[in-house]
Every structure is written in C-alpha cells, then in structure tokens.
Motif scaffolding. Structure first.
Motif, PDB file in Angstrom:
ATOM      1  N   SER A   1       2.164   5.505   2.734  1.00  0.00           N
ATOM      2  CA  SER A   1       1.582   4.605   2.162  1.00  0.00           C
ATOM      3  C   SER A   1       0.853   5.724   0.656  1.00  0.00           C
TER       4      SER A   1
ATOM      5  N   VAL B   1      -0.643   5.301  -2.019  1.00  0.00           N
ATOM      6  CA  VAL B   1      -2.204   6.288  -2.523  1.00  0.00           C
ATOM      7  C   VAL B   1      -2.563   7.664  -1.748  1.00  0.00           C
TER       8      VAL B   1
ATOM      9  N   TRP C   1      -9.418   4.648   3.796  1.00  0.00           N
ATOM     10  CA  TRP C   1      -9.512   3.738   2.983  1.00  0.00           C
ATOM     11  C   TRP C   1     -10.029   2.491   3.689  1.00  0.00           C
TER      12      TRP C   1
ATOM     13  N   SER D   1      -1.982  -6.250   9.942  1.00  0.00           N
ATOM     14  CA  SER D   1      -3.041  -5.234   8.237  1.00  0.00           C
ATOM     15  C   SER D   1      -3.419  -6.783   7.802  1.00  0.00           C
ATOM     16  N   GLY D   2      -3.839  -5.726   6.333  1.00  0.00           N
ATOM     17  CA  GLY D   2      -4.616  -7.015   5.343  1.00  0.00           C
ATOM     18  C   GLY D   2      -4.129  -7.772   4.960  1.00  0.00           C
TER      19      GLY D   2
ATOM     20  N   HIS E   1      -4.221  -7.121  -3.145  1.00  0.00           N
ATOM     21  CA  HIS E   1      -4.162  -8.499  -1.442  1.00  0.00           C
ATOM     22  C   HIS E   1      -3.048  -7.745  -0.635  1.00  0.00           C
ATOM     23  N   GLY E   2      -2.479  -6.752  -1.266  1.00  0.00           N
ATOM     24  CA  GLY E   2      -1.647  -6.102  -0.156  1.00  0.00           C
ATOM     25  C   GLY E   2      -0.023  -6.339  -0.701  1.00  0.00           C
TER      26      GLY E   2
ATOM     27  N   ASN F   1      -9.772  -2.097  -6.169  1.00  0.00           N
ATOM     28  CA  ASN F   1      -8.857  -1.531  -6.161  1.00  0.00           C
ATOM     29  C   ASN F   1      -8.113  -1.659  -7.736  1.00  0.00           C
TER      30      ASN F   1
ATOM     31  N   ASP G   1     -10.898 -12.404  -0.439  1.00  0.00           N
ATOM     32  CA  ASP G   1      -9.610 -11.142   0.532  1.00  0.00           C
ATOM     33  C   ASP G   1     -10.911 -10.075   0.674  1.00  0.00           C
TER      34      ASP G   1
ATOM     35  N   LYS H   1      -9.185  -3.134   7.515  1.00  0.00           N
ATOM     36  CA  LYS H   1     -10.004  -1.958   8.013  1.00  0.00           C
ATOM     37  C   LYS H   1     -10.926  -2.073   9.214  1.00  0.00           C
TER      38      LYS H   1
ATOM     39  N   GLU I   1      -9.395   3.708  -6.989  1.00  0.00           N
ATOM     40  CA  GLU I   1      -9.915   3.367  -6.121  1.00  0.00           C
ATOM     41  C   GLU I   1     -11.817   3.725  -5.093  1.00  0.00           C
TER      42      GLU I   1
HETATM   43  P1  KE4 Z   1      -3.549  -3.608   4.193  1.00  0.00           P
HETATM   44  O1  KE4 Z   1      -2.012  -4.405   3.751  1.00  0.00           O
HETATM   45  O2  KE4 Z   1      -2.982  -2.324   3.637  1.00  0.00           O
HETATM   46  O3  KE4 Z   1      -3.526  -3.585   5.605  1.00  0.00           O
HETATM   47  O4  KE4 Z   1      -4.556  -4.540   3.419  1.00  0.00           O
HETATM   48  C1  KE4 Z   1      -4.042  -4.441   2.479  1.00  0.00           C
HETATM   49  C2  KE4 Z   1      -4.793  -5.220   1.220  1.00  0.00           C
HETATM   50  C3  KE4 Z   1      -5.004  -5.861   0.956  1.00  0.00           C
HETATM   51  N1  KE4 Z   1      -6.347  -6.147   0.428  1.00  0.00           N
HETATM   52  C4  KE4 Z   1      -7.625  -5.811   0.053  1.00  0.00           C
HETATM   53  C5  KE4 Z   1      -9.476  -5.673  -0.372  1.00  0.00           C
HETATM   54  C6  KE4 Z   1      -7.800  -3.851   0.067  1.00  0.00           C
HETATM   55  O5  KE4 Z   1      -7.820  -3.061  -0.420  1.00  0.00           O
HETATM   56  C7  KE4 Z   1      -5.814  -3.360   0.486  1.00  0.00           C
HETATM   57  C8  KE4 Z   1      -5.844  -2.663   0.510  1.00  0.00           C
HETATM   58  N2  KE4 Z   1      -6.508  -1.674   0.713  1.00  0.00           N
HETATM   59  C9  KE4 Z   1      -5.803  -0.025  -0.139  1.00  0.00           C
HETATM   60  C10 KE4 Z   1      -7.016   0.920  -1.535  1.00  0.00           C
HETATM   61  N3  KE4 Z   1      -6.734   0.336  -2.265  1.00  0.00           N
HETATM   62  C11 KE4 Z   1      -5.059   0.524   1.291  1.00  0.00           C
HETATM   63  C12 KE4 Z   1      -5.041   2.141   1.313  1.00  0.00           C
HETATM   64  C13 KE4 Z   1      -3.340   2.107   0.849  1.00  0.00           C
HETATM   65  O6  KE4 Z   1      -2.238   1.200   0.492  1.00  0.00           O
HETATM   66  O7  KE4 Z   1      -2.854   2.927   1.430  1.00  0.00           O
END
Ligand code: KE4
Length: 431
Positions: A23, A25, A61, A116-117, A145-146, A211, A239, A268, A402
């Motif tokens: 990933s 970051v 995270w 995943s998010g 938002h991913g 973010n 979200d 998360k 972040e």
């Molecule tokens: P994931 O697909 O990474 O599980 O979630 C995406 C996502 C969706 N919505 C929000 C508000 C989020 O913050 C995230 C992912 N957050 C990042 C941290 N800023 C994940 C860290 C990374 O990308 O490795």
C-alpha cells in the motif's frame, strides 16, 4: 536507531512488489526514508526487524483502537481458526456481527460484510445508484474513499466540470459522474445539485475528514448535507471507515454529530485487524442488493469467520466498556492539546486539528478547514519532524495528510513522553 535489516528487506521488496509496499503510504515516499519493517506488535508498541521499539501512532491506520494484539481478540482468532479458516457458507458469527451493529447503530437496519473499506464504499455507491436510478455522485476534495475507479477523481474545479480521473488506468467514463465539492462549503454542494437536477444519487462524505490530515466538519455542515439530500432526493453516505466505532463512541460520527445518513461504510475497527469492510443502512436501500434486489455485489471471503471473530470481539469489548471512549477523548485532549501548547510556546507555525482520538499537526499557520488550505502545509517541515520522532522511537504516519490514531493502550506516561520528545525537537530546531 539502526535500520539495517529494514534497509536490506526494502531493497529486496522493491524487486518483487511495486515500490516495495502493498500500500503506497507505507513507502515513506513523502519523507524520503526507508520504511521500517515491523516484526511484531503489542499494546501501544511495534517492534521492527532490527529490534527497535516504537510507540505506535498508526495502529494499522485505525483498526487497533484497543492497542495491538489484544489478548481477547487474539484468543478469539485462535479459537475460530481451530474450526477452519473459511467455508464460503453462512456462519452463526456473521449473523451475530450483523445483529450487533444493527442493534447498536440507529441508522443501520441491514448490513453486508465485505473485505475492505474500498469495497464497502464501492458497493454502497452502487446500492445508492440502484435505489435512486440516478448516476451522479458528489464527493469532497481531499476526502478519500478507497481506490475504486469512480472515487479516483482529481480535485474538481468549477461547477460543471465532470470528474477527471486522478489516476492512470481510470477511463474518463468511470469518473464523469463523480462531482467534487469543497469540504465545509455547503454552497459548493448546492451548486452541483442545482446544476445536475434529479441526477445525483448520493453525497459521499467522511463525516470527519482524516485523509487530508484531520479536518473537522464545521457546525451545520453535516446537517446541511442531510437537508440538501432530502431536498434533492439524493442519499447521504457517511464513509465511517476511519470514524466508525471510534469517534465519539460506539455510534461513531453519526452519533457524535447527531446526523442520520442513509448508508454508512465501515472498515478497520470492525475487523479488529483482519480484512473486513461493511456497508449498511436503510432496509429499503439494502434490499436492493443481491440476492434480494437487482444490485449485484459478492465476495469469496466476505464475512470470513476468522475475521468476524476478531471484529466481533473488538466491537464487543468497545460496546461493553464505554469508558474506553471517555478515556480516548481524554488521551486526545492531553496529546493534541499538549502539542498545540508546545508549538505555541516555541512560536512554530502549526495547526493541530483534533477530535477525540484522531488528530494531526499541519505545519502552517492555519486554519485548515478544507483541502485547499491543507495543501498549503510545509511538507518539508513535516518530514523533519517525522524523522526526529521516528529516530526517537515514535511511529507516526509518514505523510502530512494522514492522522495520528490513539488507542486505549496509550498510557498517560506514553503521552507525556511523546510531548517531551516533541519539545526536545522544537528546542533543537530553534537552536
Ligand atoms: P481500505 O480499502 O484501505 O480498507 O479502505 C479505504 C478507505 C475508505 N474510506 C476511508 C475514509 C479511508 O480512510 C480508507 C483508507 N484509509 C487509508 C488511511 N488514510 C488506508 C491506509 C492505506 O491506504 O494503506
């Protein structure tokens, strides 16, 4: 601190994995350093392959709200593994998880687990489009938002501009229905809604943005979005991948700010460190989703029993111990309030935005209430601060944009030591 093994591992990693990371970051690109390879973690600590101990303010995270490797979470995972890792069939624990969330969060009548998010937001947007029969969505500059195609949109400019892809490999067709507004600016949202009458399926928002660094919703912003959605027949999607089950208590940002979204996305914390995402909300919207309705969405490992064991154990601890949340708010006030005072004392131009256990330091005068303002931060100054803190045993997010994630495992002494380390840094910088 020596980082020999991390350096060796990183050299090997870049041979096999893009950028040496799974990933972006994690690559420490924004700070120009070698990422630390973590070997293990416990409570507030992570330990790298060179044996260095760090106080961890990333917490994977966000998921590690109870601290790393909480014994009850770990035991639940081990017990679940004994029964088998994955069945691709219904399990009792999935029902328990869904019931726990639906009975605890007023706006959630039904919920679907994903992995995943990103998947949660992508699916929630599809459900909103299916329910309304509309194609356009509104998001906000600086909110993440991913990485689903329709969300990778260059910060838009102008009311009529269709979304322009912000990543190679995303065809214009995937983002042309994604409109971008300005966080904390209801008029920018109203303009988009008025310019696209009866075409907007949903407004997707981080109810507290984390973010672009941490940016708080100003009074009336979220309730204003609710009113605009009601007036224009669009759905409001919170979200809460970061804020869910963290901000303000078990009911997250919706509870904290008393605004009721139509759909909510999670990630998360609900996985307890395992790969879990979810989307849920109004029953009439969620029943658009296959196999009940015509909106297709699926996943081999969705609701995986081992992941559910981790998530439900963590959520149950949080639900049974609301005092954890008051503690997190106190820890946040001590750390972020303390940082604010130290920067003022040393007359270093900084803006510390925070709420409960989430916060960040912007290296600029401020205020920071949207993405355009966040981008004015001195990222070089951030990189120097990051390097000092890492060298002195503090594992922070390696980007100005972040958040710092506090956990129940961060003790008062740890926070005091962190503030002392920051003060030592500012003394050094000022010399
Ligand atoms: P994931 O697909 O990474 O599980 O979630 C995406 C996502 C969706 N919505 C929000 C508000 C989020 O913050 C995230 C992912 N957050 C990042 C941290 N800023 C994940 C860290 C990374 O990308 O490795």
């Amino acid at each position: 601190m020596k980082a020999k093994k991390s350096e060796e591992l990183f050299q090997e990693a870049v041979e096999y994995i893009p950028g040496g990371v799974n990933s972006p970051v994690r690559a420490y690109k924004a700070v120009g350093m070698t990422p630390r390879f973590i070997h293990e973690a416990a409570g507030p600590y992570v330990f790298d392959e060179d044996g260095n101990q760090y106080i961890d303010y990333i917490g994977s995270w966000g998921p590690m709200i109870l601290g790393h490797n909480h014994p009850e979470v770990q035991e639940a995972v081990v017990r679940a593994c004994a029964n088998g890792l994955s069945f691709g069939a219904d399990t009792k624990i999935e029902v328990e998880m869904a019931k726990l969330i639906c009975e605890s969060v007023p706006s959630i009548e039904m919920i679907r687990m994903v992995n995943s998010g990103t998947e949660a937001v992508m699916s929630a947007v599809r459900a909103a489009r299916g329910f309304t029969g509309r194609s356009k969505i509104i998001k906000f500059e600086g909110c993440y938002h991913g990485h689903s195609d329709c969300m990778l949109v260059k910060a838009g400019s102008g009311v009529m501009t269709a979304g322009i892809p912000d990543s190679a490999g995303v065809p214009a067709g995937c983002t042309m229905d994604t409109l971008t507004a300005i966080y904390n600016d209801l008029s920018s949202v109203e303009q988009l809604l008025d310019a696209n009458p009866e075409q907007v399926a949903a407004i997707v928002v981080e109810p507290l943005a984390a973010n672009m660094g941490v940016v708080l919703p100003e009074d009336g912003f979220l309730s204003g979005l609710r009113a605009l959605c009601d007036r224009h027949g669009a759905l409001l999607i919170f979200d809460e991948v970061i804020t869910g089950f963290r901000l303000g208590g078990f009911t997250g940002a919706a509870g904290k700010f008393q605004v009721c979204p139509d759909l909510t996305t999670y990630g998360k914390i609900i996985g307890g460190g395992m790969p879990v995402g979810a989307y849920g909300g109004r029953k009439e919207v969620m029943e658009m989703v296959s196999p009940v309705g015509p909106v297709y969405q699926a996943g081999t490992l969705s609701g995986n029993p081992v992941a559910m064991a981790a998530g439900i154990t963590q959520l149950t601890i949080l639900k049974d111990h609301p005092e954890i949340y008051t503690g997190l708010a106190e820890k946040g006030e001590k750390l972020f309030g303390g940082m604010k005072k130290i920067f003022e004392q040393y007359e270093v131009p900084c803006t510390v935005n925070y709420l409960d256990s989430l916060g960040c330091v912007f290296f600029q005068e401020g205020p920071v209430r949207n993405y355009a303002q966040a981008k004015k931060s001195d990222t070089a100054a951030f990189a120097k601060y990051f390097a000092w803190m890492l060298e002195h045993g503090y594992h922070l997010a390696s980007s100005q944009f972040e958040a710092i994630f506090l956990s129940d495992a961060h003790t008062d002494q740890i926070l005091t030591d962190t503030l002392t380390c920051l003060e030592d840094y500012l003394k050094m910088v000022r010399r």
